[in-house]
Design a protein around this motif. Structure first.
Motif, PDB file in Angstrom:
ATOM      1  N   GLN A 108       0.828  -1.197   0.000  1.00  0.00           N
ATOM      2  CA  GLN A 108       0.000   0.000   0.000  1.00  0.00           C
ATOM      3  C   GLN A 108       0.869   1.255   0.000  1.00  0.00           C
ATOM      4  O   GLN A 108       0.513   2.271  -0.599  1.00  0.00           O
ATOM      5  CB  GLN A 108      -0.939  -0.013   1.219  1.00  0.00           C
ATOM      6  CG  GLN A 108      -1.980   1.094   1.204  1.00  0.00           C
ATOM      7  CD  GLN A 108      -2.816   1.096  -0.070  1.00  0.00           C
ATOM      8  OE1 GLN A 108      -3.237   0.051  -0.551  1.00  0.00           O
ATOM      9  NE2 GLN A 108      -3.023   2.274  -0.651  1.00  0.00           N
ATOM     10  N   ARG A 111       1.755   1.931  -3.493  1.00  0.00           N
ATOM     11  CA  ARG A 111       0.543   2.376  -4.176  1.00  0.00           C
ATOM     12  C   ARG A 111       0.287   3.855  -3.862  1.00  0.00           C
ATOM     13  O   ARG A 111      -0.017   4.649  -4.753  1.00  0.00           O
ATOM     14  CB  ARG A 111      -0.636   1.533  -3.685  1.00  0.00           C
ATOM     15  CG  ARG A 111      -1.597   1.104  -4.760  1.00  0.00           C
ATOM     16  CD  ARG A 111      -2.757   0.360  -4.146  1.00  0.00           C
ATOM     17  NE  ARG A 111      -2.400  -0.991  -3.707  1.00  0.00           N
ATOM     18  CZ  ARG A 111      -2.380  -2.048  -4.513  1.00  0.00           C
ATOM     19  NH1 ARG A 111      -2.694  -1.910  -5.781  1.00  0.00           N
ATOM     20  NH2 ARG A 111      -2.051  -3.234  -4.046  1.00  0.00           N
ATOM     21  N   ASP A 112       0.441   4.216  -2.609  1.00  0.00           N
ATOM     22  CA  ASP A 112       0.219   5.602  -2.198  1.00  0.00           C
ATOM     23  C   ASP A 112       1.229   6.556  -2.833  1.00  0.00           C
ATOM     24  O   ASP A 112       0.863   7.627  -3.311  1.00  0.00           O
ATOM     25  CB  ASP A 112       0.309   5.729  -0.671  1.00  0.00           C
ATOM     26  CG  ASP A 112      -0.955   5.232   0.005  1.00  0.00           C
ATOM     27  OD1 ASP A 112      -1.886   4.819  -0.721  1.00  0.00           O
ATOM     28  OD2 ASP A 112      -1.014   5.258   1.246  1.00  0.00           O
ATOM     29  N   ALA A 115       0.040   7.103  -6.279  1.00  0.00           N
ATOM     30  CA  ALA A 115      -1.230   7.833  -6.382  1.00  0.00           C
ATOM     31  C   ALA A 115      -1.088   9.290  -5.941  1.00  0.00           C
ATOM     32  O   ALA A 115      -1.665  10.186  -6.546  1.00  0.00           O
ATOM     33  CB  ALA A 115      -2.301   7.135  -5.543  1.00  0.00           C
ATOM     34  N   LYS A 116      -0.318   9.515  -4.908  1.00  0.00           N
ATOM     35  CA  LYS A 116      -0.169  10.875  -4.408  1.00  0.00           C
ATOM     36  C   LYS A 116       0.780  11.696  -5.270  1.00  0.00           C
ATOM     37  O   LYS A 116       0.932  12.888  -5.067  1.00  0.00           O
ATOM     38  CB  LYS A 116       0.359  10.856  -2.965  1.00  0.00           C
ATOM     39  CG  LYS A 116      -0.611  10.201  -1.994  1.00  0.00           C
ATOM     40  CD  LYS A 116      -0.309  10.576  -0.553  1.00  0.00           C
ATOM     41  CE  LYS A 116       1.031  10.053  -0.075  1.00  0.00           C
ATOM     42  NZ  LYS A 116       1.236  10.309   1.370  1.00  0.00           N
ATOM     43  N   GLY A 117       1.430  11.020  -6.200  1.00  0.00           N
ATOM     44  CA  GLY A 117       2.338  11.729  -7.095  1.00  0.00           C
ATOM     45  C   GLY A 117       3.468  12.402  -6.353  1.00  0.00           C
ATOM     46  O   GLY A 117       3.879  13.498  -6.720  1.00  0.00           O
ATOM     47  N   SER A 118       3.955  11.743  -5.320  1.00  0.00           N
ATOM     48  CA  SER A 118       4.991  12.431  -4.555  1.00  0.00           C
ATOM     49  C   SER A 118       6.407  12.060  -4.971  1.00  0.00           C
ATOM     50  O   SER A 118       7.342  12.689  -4.510  1.00  0.00           O
ATOM     51  CB  SER A 118       4.795  12.212  -3.055  1.00  0.00           C
ATOM     52  OG  SER A 118       4.091  11.040  -2.788  1.00  0.00           O
ATOM     53  N   VAL A 119       6.556  11.076  -5.808  1.00  0.00           N
ATOM     54  CA  VAL A 119       7.907  10.714  -6.255  1.00  0.00           C
ATOM     55  C   VAL A 119       7.941  10.356  -7.740  1.00  0.00           C
ATOM     56  O   VAL A 119       6.926  10.013  -8.332  1.00  0.00           O
ATOM     57  CB  VAL A 119       8.456   9.499  -5.456  1.00  0.00           C
ATOM     58  CG1 VAL A 119       8.545   9.820  -3.968  1.00  0.00           C
ATOM     59  CG2 VAL A 119       7.583   8.272  -5.680  1.00  0.00           C
TER      60      VAL A 119
ATOM     61  N   PRO B  46      -5.275  12.577  -3.076  1.00  0.00           N
ATOM     62  CA  PRO B  46      -4.977  13.936  -3.553  1.00  0.00           C
ATOM     63  C   PRO B  46      -3.494  14.093  -3.818  1.00  0.00           C
ATOM     64  O   PRO B  46      -2.668  13.565  -3.080  1.00  0.00           O
ATOM     65  CB  PRO B  46      -5.437  14.830  -2.402  1.00  0.00           C
ATOM     66  CG  PRO B  46      -5.582  13.940  -1.217  1.00  0.00           C
ATOM     67  CD  PRO B  46      -5.850  12.571  -1.737  1.00  0.00           C
ATOM     68  N   THR B  48      -0.154  15.456  -3.446  1.00  0.00           N
ATOM     69  CA  THR B  48       0.381  16.195  -2.297  1.00  0.00           C
ATOM     70  C   THR B  48       0.981  17.537  -2.696  1.00  0.00           C
ATOM     71  O   THR B  48       0.903  18.502  -1.945  1.00  0.00           O
ATOM     72  CB  THR B  48       1.479  15.395  -1.579  1.00  0.00           C
ATOM     73  OG1 THR B  48       2.312  14.771  -2.547  1.00  0.00           O
ATOM     74  CG2 THR B  48       0.862  14.344  -0.684  1.00  0.00           C
TER      75      THR B  48
END
Lengths: 343, 343
Positions: A108, A111-112, A115-119, B46, B48
């Motif tokens: 997860q 997956r996060d 999805a969060k587009g942080s990297v 969302p 980030t």
DNA sequence: GTGAAAGCGCTAACAT
DNA sequence: ATGTTAGCGCTTTCAC
């Protein structure tokens, strides 16, 4: 200070200032100098959030560190690996996003991240055979590099690994050359890919000399100090004690050495110990380790290489996967002795 | 899937969807359910970057890890501390941004974190006396918590520390009670705040019994295995050898124990060893450590507490600084013995 | 060579 | 209770 303010202070538009700072060719050299100088003076740094929102690139790499729900302690391997990788990120203006997650919901976490587009990419640590994270990341389309191998389909993704098989093969050969015939293997859990490979190297080396591995001299478990102590005692008190040990981690080796001490045995006289581990430079100064292969610093190196490959993959998508196999160094210290009763 | 698409798929405006997901009261319960369900189904998270740009909060905390330019190895303390802090961040939906920097440009690293707007707060690791980073962060207005203390002006910022003074005071008392009179102190570099405090605790305990610390039995240096070995040998070969050792780190203690082994001395019979360290749970299973104070797991706990305080500071600015002093546990193992020649 | 304006994905003030 | 709109700080077309 942000771009708007910087631009205003220079009497230029945000556009020009942005272009000057990002080395776009159409800016006049004079302007560029003036802008860069002002930016330096004001310690201006573009806001990374805004930048990544505008460009679609985050300039960040995710590392997911699974922490065991059973132990408080974190494997120091992670620290060294991350130090190496972090160096590369710093040089390339990338951030390192660290997720510490209970080992059960690692998936997860990836997956996060996606999805969060942080990297822009991720590193996979401590792969297990058929690790589901690899399929997951491929599916998500998030670039990644694995530290270690998952066993199957290794050709389809990029990885960096230490040549565990060869390291243990060579170490075993080395002990055989010293005349040892009863060599114990105190290994990590075989659920880990590296432990399986280590055993293979050991068994192959024995087989090549016409010897068969004795199950009584083989252990596989989580690498604690007590595991080393217990295993060594059991074996040494057995009917046919080993004359040498191959040990998979420093902390376990400390346990083995404690067992030797308790039984009045001395390294290099009664017993030889070979350690394969990535923490050994700790002990190196002391030179009391007869032989060892690989060091924690090689893990740092692995971190560097992983990071470099990942950044390269991000910059050049669609290239074939890359595989790096690091050879472990085999170092022989002073107190290594021949097998007892041998020349 | 982003907010726009999610909203479109539901036939709602982005605003309503955003409000539903963020638990704003004005959304009807029915809508909220519908939105949340759709979000879950689509694994919507969302972005980030966008979120923090809009809110002005990054929901990220920065940790700056200085790596020595002299050593390859990273202090495992950092790993445990970060594991603890990371747990708290995960629970509170915060990210952890890790900067690995050469120890000489640590300050610039904090400056950058602030200027790039990539974090809401930072943790200061391994403070030195009068650490300039503290003044810097105060000036920058970036919330921070210090793991350890910098010595002066400790009241003006929040910190979490282990009570090193008391830990060493108690350990020394314990050895004195066993009849020891010549107790060696093998300490870390006194440039580090904790080492100074440890020495004070040791000296005070001796003074309270009318004893003066013997400079010949005190060492202060970087905590390597060889340092422990060398120091112990020198002392034990000296004219008035110690009967007990207080050692500042596990790895150094391993060196001390090697020295004992080489000289044919046994723990609990000829010599006692007390270790203060944060890595000891490694060895705990084996129970061969006579006494130790604090464990690596307490560092993890310190990480948790630091993180909680920092998040609290960020949420409630302007509150007075908080200080937490963790008491180290003092554990006595089986092989602790009285001073030689004593009952 | 420089600038105006749109837009990245989200939140929040301001309608309605 | 829901929608419209502006704006966070930057990059990037497009125009001049």
């Amino acid at each position: 200070m942000n771009l708007k303010e910087l631009a205003a202070s220079l009497g230029l538009s945000q556009t020009t200032v942005s272009r000057a700072l990002n080395d776009y060719p159409e800016v006049s050299e004079a302007t560029r100098q003036r802008v860069k100088e002002a930016a330096r003076r004001n310690n201006y740094r573009p806001n990374t959030r805004a930048k990544s929102l505008a460009t679609g690139r985050t300039m960040a790499i995710g590392h997911v560190i699974p922490v065991s729900t059973r132990h408080e302690i974190v494997n120091p391997i992670f620290a060294d690996f991350i130090a190496g990788a972090g160096e590369v990120y710093a040089r390339n203006n990338h951030d390192l996003l660290l997720s510490v997650v209970p080992d059960r919901d690692e998936e997860q976490a990836y997956r996060d991240l996606a999805a969060k587009g942080s990297v822009d990419g991720a590193i996979v640590h401590a792969p297990r055979p058929e690790d589901p994270r690899i399929a997951l990341l491929s599916r998500l389309g998030l670039p990644f590099v694995v530290h270690g191998r998952a066993g199957v389909g290794d050709g389809s993704y990029s990885w960096v690994d230490v040549n565990n098989r060869r390291a243990f093969h060579r170490a075993t050969e080395f002990l055989l050359d010293l005349g040892h015939r009863r060599i114990a293997l105190i290994n990590g859990q075989e659920a880990m890919d590296f432990a399986r490979r280590r055993r293979e190297g050991y068994e192959t080396a024995l087989a090549e000399r016409g010897l068969r591995a004795d199950p009584a001299l083989m252990r596989s478990d989580e690498m604690t100090e007590f595991y080393g102590y217990r295993s060594a005692r059991q074996m040494l008190e057995g009917p046919q004690p080993p004359t040498a040990f191959l040990v998979s981690s420093m902390i376990t080796a400390i346990g083995v050495r404690r067992a030797l001490g308790d039984m009045g045995l001395r390294l290099g006289r009664d017993v030889s110990v070979v350690i394969h581990d990535d923490e050994l430079s700790y002990l190196r100064n002391g030179e009391d380790i007869p032989i060892f292969t690989a060091t924690r610093s090689s893990v740092k190196q692995a971190g560097r290489i992983c990071a470099e490959i990942l950044l390269d993959i991000i910059r050049n998508p669609g290239r074939p996967p890359r595989h790096v196999l690091l050879e472990a160094e085999l170092t022989v210290g002073e107190s290594t002795g021949p097998a007892p009763g041998r020349p």
